[in-house]
Design a protein around this motif. Structure first.
Motif, PDB file in Angstrom:
ATOM      1  N   LEU A  71       8.005 -36.970  11.934  1.00  0.00           N
ATOM      2  CA  LEU A  71       8.504 -35.527  11.892  1.00  0.00           C
ATOM      3  C   LEU A  71       7.918 -34.790  12.853  1.00  0.00           C
ATOM      4  CD1 LEU A  71      10.092 -35.300   8.235  1.00  0.00           C
ATOM      5  CD2 LEU A  71      11.389 -35.396  10.435  1.00  0.00           C
ATOM      6  N   VAL A  72       6.651 -34.593  12.595  1.00  0.00           N
ATOM      7  CA  VAL A  72       5.872 -33.590  13.583  1.00  0.00           C
ATOM      8  C   VAL A  72       6.160 -33.978  14.991  1.00  0.00           C
ATOM      9  CG1 VAL A  72       3.701 -32.712  14.321  1.00  0.00           C
ATOM     10  CG2 VAL A  72       4.526 -32.775  11.658  1.00  0.00           C
ATOM     11  N   ALA A  73       6.056 -35.328  15.365  1.00  0.00           N
ATOM     12  CA  ALA A  73       5.857 -35.486  16.530  1.00  0.00           C
ATOM     13  C   ALA A  73       7.543 -35.614  17.358  1.00  0.00           C
ATOM     14  CB  ALA A  73       5.508 -37.204  16.739  1.00  0.00           C
ATOM     15  N   LEU A  74       8.488 -35.853  16.458  1.00  0.00           N
ATOM     16  CA  LEU A  74       9.765 -35.755  16.877  1.00  0.00           C
ATOM     17  C   LEU A  74      10.252 -34.007  16.847  1.00  0.00           C
ATOM     18  CD1 LEU A  74      11.881 -37.983  14.500  1.00  0.00           C
ATOM     19  CD2 LEU A  74      11.178 -38.211  17.006  1.00  0.00           C
ATOM     20  N   TRP A  75       9.703 -33.220  16.365  1.00  0.00           N
ATOM     21  CA  TRP A  75       9.625 -32.030  16.567  1.00  0.00           C
ATOM     22  C   TRP A  75       8.989 -31.175  17.765  1.00  0.00           C
ATOM     23  CZ3 TRP A  75       6.281 -27.752  16.161  1.00  0.00           C
ATOM     24  CH2 TRP A  75       6.633 -26.644  16.137  1.00  0.00           C
ATOM     25  N   MET A  76       7.853 -31.928  17.757  1.00  0.00           N
ATOM     26  CA  MET A  76       7.263 -31.586  19.302  1.00  0.00           C
ATOM     27  C   MET A  76       7.909 -32.123  20.417  1.00  0.00           C
ATOM     28  SD  MET A  76       3.209 -31.844  18.296  1.00  0.00           S
ATOM     29  CE  MET A  76       2.941 -33.222  19.077  1.00  0.00           C
TER      30      MET A  76
END
Length: 131
Positions: A119-124
């Motif tokens: 989720l963090v990688a997708l948000w970035m």
């Protein structure tokens, strides 16, 4: 987006390794987490191959649902939520000690960490695509 795909690939491979090689049968909540994780490998992989940033839009709901199930599973494992509220009927228990790697790290915690990282990688990736 590559990092999200790599995390999904490692988590899917780890789940298959635990089930097929180590012989740890997945419980019902583990199956639900797998249902959310396995398609992420394909969705993000196809997005990377075609350089399509829209795949982030399709991957985020899958990762979010998987994160919620993993968080719930961890609460069941820690005894915060009663196992009677779990849809476990047949198969292995969702709160059993067998749901640990090396006898100390709960599998739901590993799943939650993987979904959080994705989720963090997708948000970035989404922020970078908008900029």
């Amino acid at each position: 987006m590559f990092l999200a795909w790599l995390l999904a690939l490692l988590a899917a491979a780890g789940a298959l390794f635990l089930g097929e090689v180590m012989g740890k049968p997945p419980c019902v909540l583990c199956w639900y987490q797998r249902i959310a994780m396995f398609p992420l490998v394909l969705v993000l992989g196809m997005g990377l191959l075609s350089s399509d940033a829209r795949s982030v839009r399709y991957a985020m709901p899958l990762a979010g649902v998987g994160w919620g199930i993993a968080a719930y599973h961890l609460l069941v494992f820690w005894g915060v939520v009663s196992e009677g509220l779990v849809p476990c009927g047949k198969g292995s228990s969702c709160a059993d000690a067998d749901v640990q790697v090396a006898g100390m790290v709960p599998i739901p915690l590993l799943s939650l960490a993987a979904f959080t990282g994705i989720l963090v990688a997708l948000w970035m990736a989404r922020r970078r695509a908008k900029a």
